[in-house]
Design a protein around this motif. Structure first.
Motif, short mmCIF file in Angstrom:
data_model
loop_
_atom_site.label_atom_id
_atom_site.label_comp_id
_atom_site.label_asym_id
_atom_site.label_seq_id
_atom_site.Cartn_x
_atom_site.Cartn_y
_atom_site.Cartn_z
N GLN A 84 10.81 17.36 -26.51
CA GLN A 84 11.85 16.47 -26.03
C GLN A 84 12.05 15.27 -26.94
OE1 GLN A 84 11.25 15.54 -21.85
NE2 GLN A 84 11.04 17.72 -21.32
N SER A 85 10.98 14.79 -27.54
CA SER A 85 11.08 13.63 -28.43
C SER A 85 11.68 14.00 -29.78
CB SER A 85 9.71 12.98 -28.63
OG SER A 85 9.25 12.40 -27.44
N ILE A 86 11.20 15.09 -30.39
CA ILE A 86 11.68 15.40 -31.75
C ILE A 86 13.08 15.99 -31.75
CG2 ILE A 86 9.33 15.71 -32.64
CD1 ILE A 86 9.75 18.70 -32.63
N THR A 87 13.52 16.52 -30.59
CA THR A 87 14.88 17.06 -30.51
C THR A 87 15.83 16.08 -29.83
OG1 THR A 87 14.49 18.15 -28.38
CG2 THR A 87 14.04 19.43 -30.37
N GLN A 88 15.28 14.96 -29.32
CA GLN A 88 16.08 13.96 -28.59
C GLN A 88 16.84 14.61 -27.44
OE1 GLN A 88 18.51 12.27 -31.74
NE2 GLN A 88 16.76 12.41 -33.11
N ASN A 89 16.13 15.49 -26.74
CA ASN A 89 16.78 16.28 -25.69
C ASN A 89 15.82 16.45 -24.52
OD1 ASN A 89 18.11 18.14 -24.10
ND2 ASN A 89 18.65 19.50 -25.78
N CYS A 139 12.79 30.17 -36.68
CA CYS A 139 14.14 30.74 -36.59
C CYS A 139 15.05 29.87 -35.73
CB CYS A 139 14.08 32.15 -36.01
SG CYS A 139 13.26 33.36 -37.07
N ILE A 140 14.53 29.42 -34.58
CA ILE A 140 15.32 28.57 -33.69
C ILE A 140 15.66 27.25 -34.39
CG2 ILE A 140 15.26 27.24 -31.54
CD1 ILE A 140 13.40 29.47 -30.42
N TYR A 141 14.68 26.68 -35.06
CA TYR A 141 14.88 25.42 -35.78
C TYR A 141 15.94 25.60 -36.86
CZ TYR A 141 13.52 21.14 -38.29
OH TYR A 141 13.53 19.90 -38.89
N PHE A 142 15.87 26.70 -37.60
CA PHE A 142 16.81 26.96 -38.70
C PHE A 142 18.25 27.07 -38.18
CE2 PHE A 142 19.19 30.07 -41.27
CZ PHE A 142 19.18 29.42 -42.50
N PHE A 143 18.43 27.79 -37.06
CA PHE A 143 19.77 28.00 -36.54
C PHE A 143 20.30 26.79 -35.75
CE2 PHE A 143 18.62 32.50 -37.18
CZ PHE A 143 19.77 32.93 -37.85
N SER A 144 19.41 25.85 -35.40
CA SER A 144 19.83 24.70 -34.60
C SER A 144 20.14 23.46 -35.44
CB SER A 144 18.75 24.33 -33.58
OG SER A 144 18.43 25.42 -32.76
N LYS A 147 23.40 20.50 -41.42
CA LYS A 147 23.21 19.69 -42.63
C LYS A 147 23.86 18.32 -42.46
CE LYS A 147 23.51 19.96 -47.66
NZ LYS A 147 24.00 20.73 -48.83
N GLY A 148 23.03 17.30 -42.70
CA GLY A 148 23.52 15.93 -42.61
C GLY A 148 23.50 15.35 -41.22
N ALA A 149 23.27 16.19 -40.20
CA ALA A 149 23.29 15.70 -38.81
C ALA A 149 22.01 16.01 -38.06
CB ALA A 149 24.48 16.29 -38.07
N GLY A 150 21.09 16.74 -38.69
CA GLY A 150 19.82 17.06 -38.05
C GLY A 150 19.96 18.13 -36.98
N ILE A 151 19.01 18.13 -36.05
CA ILE A 151 19.01 19.12 -34.95
C ILE A 151 20.09 18.76 -33.94
CG2 ILE A 151 17.70 19.97 -32.98
CD1 ILE A 151 15.20 19.76 -34.62
N VAL A 159 20.62 28.30 -28.70
CA VAL A 159 19.94 29.21 -29.64
C VAL A 159 18.60 29.65 -29.05
CG1 VAL A 159 18.85 29.37 -31.90
CG2 VAL A 159 21.08 28.29 -31.69
N GLY A 160 17.88 28.70 -28.44
CA GLY A 160 16.59 29.04 -27.84
C GLY A 160 16.72 30.04 -26.72
#
Length: 336
Positions: A84-89, A139-144, A147-151, A159-160
């Motif tokens: 939740q912290s690293i995805t701000q979600n 894979c989830i991280y890559f598709f989420s 570029k330039g805007a993060g996750i 995607v998850g």
């Protein structure tokens, strides 16, 4: 200064109340089940003064299951807090975004096609689950990421969920030609049945928590910064990519270790951090210890209810947590 002392006092009171609630839940869970050990016999039995039947029920059946359930709930709560912290979600959860399903693929492959003796199997299981979950998480991280805007938080959830469904479909394919006994095991794992209910599973799970939880608490300040925008974190000198990668690895490892012995448990990693934030605020160093207790007691309550509702087989803890967590997830989704 006075407000700070009052805040710390409130945090301590909440922590102690949750600790007492956990202990009460443990005692109740020890005392009820298919074979009853009365409350007044629990303490004497724990100190070796019980009958053979009472000691067998407590030390060979109930206590290892309770400890596994508590440890798994703690691990899932910390994993959810990190995500939740690293995805701000606030909707991120290792079950919802596919990490648990990714671990399940590894567990199923290992169980079906790499037979081992029971001793080695117990200790290899969390490692296999971690590797498998890590592949799915990457894979989830890559598709989420954009570029330039993060996750992108909503994209991460979508995607998850997609990867989770794909993994569930792959599990069905894997078990379609398997032997009946193995299919039964995987079906129980998918439902979130606490199956690793013996002392060796505690020994296999505990080192992951002992190593990773202090690491996460040590990184609590970094998590606070990562929960803001990427620009803020970079501006104060945080190596965003490095810290996010390390913490994501910790989240995946904790979730994979937990579900390797408990099955596909969802929503604990969603509910526990969110409830903790409501109680003590969003600072990771303060709410993560509270979330740990909430996660442990939530999963223990779910398992205690599940195994006593329909004796002797009971209902899987994962089904009970889903019945509670799914409406909570919908509420958060509508709120956000």
């Amino acid at each position: 200064m006075i407000e700070n002392k009052q805040y710390k006092s409130r945090h301590f009171i909440i922590f102690m109340v949750l600790l007492v609630l956990t202990l009460v839940t443990v005692v109740v869970s020890l005392g009820i089940g298919y074979s009853t050990v009365t409350i007044d016999r629990i303490i004497p039995t724990l100190f070796g003064l019980g009958s053979f039947e009472e000691e067998f029920i407590l030390f060979s059946v109930r206590l290892p299951r309770i400890l596994i359930t508590l440890l798994a709930g703690i691990a899932l709560a910390v994993s959810g807090s990190i995500l939740q912290s690293i995805t701000q979600n606030d909707l991120a959860d290792p079950g919802i975004i596919g990490i648990n399903s990714g671990a399940g693929i590894g567990v199923a492959l290992f169980f079906l096609y790499f037979p081992m003796d029971a001793g080695s199997f117990v200790y290899m299981l969390p490692i296999v689950a971690f590797i498998s979950a890590l592949v799915i998480a990457v894979c989830i991280y890559f598709f989420s990421i954009q570029k330039g805007a993060g996750i992108q938080p909503i994209k991460l959830i979508l995607v998850g969920v997609g990867f989770s469904m794909a993994c569930s479909g792959a599990m069905v394919v894997l078990i379609s030609s398997a032997e009946r006994e193995r299919v039964d095991f995987i079906a129980k794992w998918l439902a979130g049945s606490i199956w690793g209910t013996d002392w060796p599973y505690i020994v296999a799970l505990l080192p992951w928590l002992v190593l990773l939880i202090p690491f996460v608490l040590w990184k609590a300040n970094k998590l606070d910064l990562l929960s803001f925008s990427e620009e803020v974190a970079v501006g104060v000198g945080v190596s965003v990519h490095r810290e996010r990668t390390l913490l994501l690895l910790a989240a995946v490892a904790l979730a994979a270790a937990a579900v390797s012995v408990t099955g596909g448990i969802s929503f604990i990693g969603l509910m526990a951090p969110h409830i903790a934030k409501q109680l003590v605020g969003p600072k990771n160093g303060l709410f993560i210890p509270i979330a740990m207790l909430i996660g442990g007691v939530l999963l223990l309550i779910a398992d205690t209810i599940g195994r006593n509702v329909a004796e002797p087989e009971g209902i899987a803890a994962g089904i009970i947590t889903a019945l509670i967590g799914a409406p909570y997830f919908i509420y958060l989704l509508m709120k956000k």
